[in-house]
Design a protein around this motif. Sequence first.
Motif, PDB file in Angstrom:
ATOM      1  N   GLU A   9      78.192  26.220 -52.345  1.00 52.93           N
ATOM      2  CA  GLU A   9      78.553  27.295 -51.404  1.00 52.93           C
ATOM      3  C   GLU A   9      77.874  28.611 -51.782  1.00 52.93           C
ATOM      4  O   GLU A   9      77.471  29.388 -50.914  1.00 52.93           O
ATOM      5  N   GLU A  10      77.762  28.870 -53.098  1.00 51.02           N
ATOM      6  CA  GLU A  10      77.065  30.092 -53.538  1.00 51.02           C
ATOM      7  C   GLU A  10      75.600  30.052 -53.111  1.00 51.02           C
ATOM      8  O   GLU A  10      75.031  31.079 -52.696  1.00 51.02           O
ATOM      9  N   ILE A  11      74.993  28.876 -53.189  1.00 48.91           N
ATOM     10  CA  ILE A  11      73.594  28.744 -52.749  1.00 48.91           C
ATOM     11  C   ILE A  11      73.484  28.986 -51.255  1.00 48.91           C
ATOM     12  O   ILE A  11      72.590  29.701 -50.779  1.00 48.91           O
ATOM     13  N   GLN A  12      74.421  28.412 -50.490  1.00 53.05           N
ATOM     14  CA  GLN A  12      74.384  28.579 -49.032  1.00 53.05           C
ATOM     15  C   GLN A  12      74.601  30.027 -48.621  1.00 53.05           C
ATOM     16  O   GLN A  12      74.059  30.489 -47.613  1.00 53.05           O
ATOM     17  N   ARG A  13      75.390  30.769 -49.405  1.00 54.51           N
ATOM     18  CA  ARG A  13      75.604  32.192 -49.112  1.00 54.51           C
ATOM     19  C   ARG A  13      74.461  33.058 -49.630  1.00 54.51           C
ATOM     20  O   ARG A  13      74.484  34.274 -49.480  1.00 54.51           O
ATOM     21  N   GLY A  14      73.475  32.429 -50.281  1.00 53.79           N
ATOM     22  CA  GLY A  14      72.338  33.178 -50.817  1.00 53.79           C
ATOM     23  C   GLY A  14      72.628  33.895 -52.104  1.00 53.79           C
ATOM     24  O   GLY A  14      71.862  34.778 -52.535  1.00 53.79           O
ATOM     25  N   GLU A  15      73.734  33.544 -52.776  1.00 51.82           N
ATOM     26  CA  GLU A  15      74.107  34.211 -54.013  1.00 51.82           C
ATOM     27  C   GLU A  15      73.462  33.554 -55.232  1.00 51.82           C
ATOM     28  O   GLU A  15      73.549  34.075 -56.346  1.00 51.82           O
ATOM     29  N   PHE A  16      72.842  32.400 -55.014  1.00 47.22           N
ATOM     30  CA  PHE A  16      72.228  31.669 -56.117  1.00 47.22           C
ATOM     31  C   PHE A  16      71.002  30.943 -55.582  1.00 47.22           C
ATOM     32  O   PHE A  16      70.988  30.500 -54.426  1.00 47.22           O
ATOM     33  N   PRO A  17      69.934  30.780 -56.399  1.00 49.50           N
ATOM     34  CA  PRO A  17      68.702  30.163 -55.899  1.00 49.50           C
ATOM     35  C   PRO A  17      68.890  28.707 -55.503  1.00 49.50           C
ATOM     36  O   PRO A  17      69.680  27.988 -56.093  1.00 49.50           O
ATOM     37  N   ASP A  18      68.143  28.290 -54.487  1.00 47.78           N
ATOM     38  CA  ASP A  18      68.086  26.892 -54.093  1.00 47.78           C
ATOM     39  C   ASP A  18      67.097  26.202 -55.033  1.00 47.78           C
ATOM     40  O   ASP A  18      65.910  26.521 -55.038  1.00 47.78           O
ATOM     41  N   PHE A  19      67.598  25.254 -55.827  1.00 48.09           N
ATOM     42  CA  PHE A  19      66.743  24.634 -56.845  1.00 48.09           C
ATOM     43  C   PHE A  19      65.621  23.791 -56.234  1.00 48.09           C
ATOM     44  O   PHE A  19      64.660  23.448 -56.899  1.00 48.09           O
ATOM     45  N   THR A  20      65.766  23.401 -54.951  1.00 51.68           N
ATOM     46  CA  THR A  20      64.717  22.609 -54.314  1.00 51.68           C
ATOM     47  C   THR A  20      63.624  23.499 -53.738  1.00 51.68           C
ATOM     48  O   THR A  20      62.591  23.015 -53.291  1.00 51.68           O
ATOM     49  N   ASN A  21      63.853  24.799 -53.733  1.00 51.46           N
ATOM     50  CA  ASN A  21      62.890  25.736 -53.148  1.00 51.46           C
ATOM     51  C   ASN A  21      62.347  26.630 -54.247  1.00 51.46           C
ATOM     52  O   ASN A  21      63.046  27.525 -54.729  1.00 51.46           O
ATOM     53  N   PRO A  22      61.094  26.416 -54.687  1.00 48.00           N
ATOM     54  CA  PRO A  22      60.559  27.214 -55.794  1.00 48.00           C
ATOM     55  C   PRO A  22      60.729  28.713 -55.558  1.00 48.00           C
ATOM     56  O   PRO A  22      60.367  29.229 -54.512  1.00 48.00           O
ATOM     57  N   SER A  23      61.299  29.393 -56.549  1.00 45.27           N
ATOM     58  CA  SER A  23      61.589  30.810 -56.347  1.00 45.27           C
ATOM     59  C   SER A  23      61.022  31.680 -57.457  1.00 45.27           C
ATOM     60  O   SER A  23      61.261  32.879 -57.459  1.00 45.27           O
ATOM     61  N   PHE A  24      60.288  31.079 -58.401  1.00 46.78           N
ATOM     62  CA  PHE A  24      59.753  31.868 -59.499  1.00 46.78           C
ATOM     63  C   PHE A  24      58.396  32.440 -59.117  1.00 46.78           C
ATOM     64  O   PHE A  24      57.538  31.763 -58.557  1.00 46.78           O
ATOM     65  N   SER A  25      58.220  33.692 -59.417  1.00 46.46           N
ATOM     66  CA  SER A  25      56.957  34.364 -59.166  1.00 46.46           C
ATOM     67  C   SER A  25      56.500  34.994 -60.484  1.00 46.46           C
ATOM     68  O   SER A  25      57.244  35.773 -61.093  1.00 46.46           O
TER      69      SER A  25
END
Length: 533
Positions: free
Chosen positions: A275-291
């Motif tokens: 639920e935290e991921i769906q609310r955008g409060e935590f990264p989606d592990f399937t979607n690369p987010s590291f820059s």
Amino acid sequence: MAWNEATALERINKLKEKAPAFNVQRFDDYLPLYEADRAIRAAQKQPATPPLFSLPKGKAVVVDTVQIYIAITNYDEFRLEEGRETEASHERAMRLLHLYYSAADRAIENTAAQRVDFHSGRVHAVVLERGKQGVTRDTLSQALAFVDDFRQVADAANRELAKSEFSAKFRVGIDVGTCVAINNGTGCEQEPMFLGSAANHAAKLAFGKEPGVYVSDRVRALLSIQKFGVINEFVGLSASEMAVNAARQDASGRLVFEEQDRRAYTQDVVSNWKEEIQRGEFPDFTNPSFSFSHREPPLREIDYAELSPSRSIRMSLVSMYADISGYTDYIDIAVASGGIRDAVRALHVIREEFQNVVEKDFGGRKVRFIGDCIHAVIAEGTRTETDERKSVSSAALCAGGLHSSFGLCKLVLGNLDSLGLAIGIELGQTPISRIGIRGDRSVRVASSIATTRSEQMQRECEDNGVKLGPRALRVAPVALEDLLDQSGYTANMDYGDVSVCLSSTPAQVASPNYARAHVPSQPSPPRAHFKSK
């Protein structure tokens, strides 16, 4: 940048003068004060940290503990791509650590365990004994329950949040014993530490290729199962031994030993996380987010609070581990003889000076203290690239500076003759970020083959040695050949040795040892040369 004996001596004398006197308490004396403070904070709706997590710098607490280390044995499967480190493989490794650091913190929230630190592919947790008669089977059993919960939460999170991309295998090391708790951090960068042989032994039991739960003979004695002595690291607990010895508190606070179905608990933890991921409060592990981006040296300018997955660093740098050899025996003797105050005061001065040498003298950056060890990174170069040869030169000078300052610390503080300093150095592309559960509980991380190998090089050193890893050795100035053997090792090296060596020979890229035809030029007189003996 350079080390200077007069400057270092002045710093060390000031550190000694300003070092806290250290109020040493037993845990049963500390706990009522902590509980009272927590009640006040709750009434004022202020957050509270776990016991011993954020001790003031002048306090040391003697406490009986269950020490737990959890290591990912197949970490290299994720941080290597066809045997090499790439930006993509580092991105995957960071997401792996991000997932498992978060899983550990979420499992900890519902158990008797508390986090000490994360360190690359390792989790360090502890369960505190609240009684006065040493660690009991009840306390140990709650630690085993935490290990079981962590593994179940981690597996479920991988399946449901990461589409099974990160099938990590875990090796757990557990020991029990009396430790001295201190803290070196401030604000959101707390650094709780547990000094003593139990923490050290648990870390060693977690070091190995085979997954499983490996425990000391002290743990085996509490569980009334067969002891294995020196081969404990090869004989893990069986699934049935884990099941019958793990215990959790029920709603009434009663400790329940029977095997329990934890599927509902695990599903609840992962559902909340989802639920935290769906609310955008935590990264989606399937979607690369590291820059990643390169950071212009000096690295001492790095502010870990500004880092996040989307603002991570990745660059070629030198990783250094400097470990005080003999300190575990030294602190155990101090606990037994009542000399804790002097022992932790000495460590306070030494670690502060180590950080000064790394950051003030050579522009490096401390990653963290790990007990009596400092992990640091150092680099030379420009806004766009690292000068690897200069970086290794600076790291060698820094290692010499650490040895020289350590010698001065022993001279100023006294009674430290039994201690040595082992330093490992390796060069390589390394990501640096801040990951894990969100907010102040996220942790800084610098993890790569270079960090792993520099720790390995430190372990391979004798009491006072310095050892360069193979990649650092390949680009090291040829002048260092006068100090190092063909494996990159020297049994003793101070700042004067390195500075004379590097200044006496024109800088040039080293060829492999067997192909070198180096003839040292006439050495210049030593400067700032300090001998500890």
